[in-house]
Design a protein around this motif. Structure first.
Motif, PDB file in Angstrom:
ATOM      1  N   THR A  86       8.456   2.354 -15.367  1.00 22.06           N
ATOM      2  CA  THR A  86       8.130   1.334 -14.369  1.00 22.06           C
ATOM      3  C   THR A  86       9.195   1.274 -13.280  1.00 22.06           C
ATOM      4  OG1 THR A  86       7.009   0.044 -16.070  1.00 22.06           O
ATOM      5  CG2 THR A  86       7.585  -1.098 -14.043  1.00 22.06           C
ATOM      6  N   VAL A  87      10.470   1.297 -13.684  1.00 21.16           N
ATOM      7  CA  VAL A  87      11.565   1.272 -12.700  1.00 21.16           C
ATOM      8  C   VAL A  87      11.530   2.524 -11.831  1.00 21.16           C
ATOM      9  CG1 VAL A  87      14.088   1.363 -12.468  1.00 21.16           C
ATOM     10  CG2 VAL A  87      13.039  -0.294 -13.997  1.00 21.16           C
ATOM     11  N   CYS A 147       8.895   4.290 -11.061  1.00 23.20           N
ATOM     12  CA  CYS A 147       7.753   4.169 -10.145  1.00 23.20           C
ATOM     13  C   CYS A 147       8.082   3.238  -8.988  1.00 23.20           C
ATOM     14  CB  CYS A 147       6.520   3.669 -10.894  1.00 23.20           C
ATOM     15  SG  CYS A 147       5.801   4.908 -11.975  1.00 23.20           S
ATOM     16  N   ILE A 148       8.728   2.127  -9.280  1.00 19.68           N
ATOM     17  CA  ILE A 148       9.107   1.192  -8.213  1.00 19.68           C
ATOM     18  C   ILE A 148      10.094   1.855  -7.263  1.00 19.68           C
ATOM     19  CG2 ILE A 148      10.351  -0.962  -7.759  1.00 19.68           C
ATOM     20  CD1 ILE A 148       9.016  -2.078 -10.291  1.00 19.68           C
ATOM     21  N   ILE A 179       8.190   4.382  -5.085  1.00 19.82           N
ATOM     22  CA  ILE A 179       7.387   3.722  -4.047  1.00 19.82           C
ATOM     23  C   ILE A 179       8.291   3.207  -2.929  1.00 19.82           C
ATOM     24  CG2 ILE A 179       5.926   1.717  -3.582  1.00 19.82           C
ATOM     25  CD1 ILE A 179       4.718   2.180  -6.399  1.00 19.82           C
ATOM     26  N   GLY A 180       9.428   2.596  -3.307  1.00 17.58           N
ATOM     27  CA  GLY A 180      10.368   2.111  -2.295  1.00 17.58           C
ATOM     28  C   GLY A 180      10.929   3.238  -1.458  1.00 17.58           C
TER      29      GLY A 180
END
Length: 125
Positions: A50-51, A53-54, A57-58
């Motif tokens: 999850t981290v 992926c974030i 995306i950022g």
């Protein structure tokens, strides 16, 4: 008089056509994972993904913003280069001797007819 009857949903569904998600659900069988509650052993890898992926995306948004800024600045540089070329050509035209003489005539100055001469000083030895 006819009586109302309850239709079984399984009998109304055609057996040949199943949706993609029902096939996926039968293949993965997620319910078996959660029989004993939330599996804690998957929590850290799930958090890690999850981290990532974030962060991905950022990073993608940051890169796209920089690309838009670069293209905007590229257009601005081209405009400034065109302005510089135009101003330089105007300056070169107005600094010609004939143009300077025309402007000097307007304020009452006249061009010298006599050619310039050199002043030589001899040093006393």
């Amino acid at each position: 008089m006819a009586s109302n009857t309850y239709k079984n949903p399984a009998s109304t569904r055609s057996t040949g056509k199943r949706s993609f998600f029902s096939l996926l659900e039968s293949f993965i069988n997620v319910e078996k994972l959660f029989d004993n509650g939330l599996p804690i052993q998957f929590l850290m890898p799930l958090l890690y993904v999850t981290v990532l992926c974030i962060f991905y995306i950022g990073n993608l948004h940051f890169a796209e913003k920089n690309i838009r800024k670069i293209s905007k600045l590229r257009v601005e540089v081209e405009d400034l280069r065109a302005d510089y070329t135009t101003l330089k050509a105007d300056y070169m035209f107005t600094s010609k001797q004939s143009e300077v003489a025309k402007k000097a005539e307007k304020i009452g100055l006249a061009e010298s007819i006599d050619p310039p001469y050199k002043i030589v000083l001899h040093a006393n030895d």
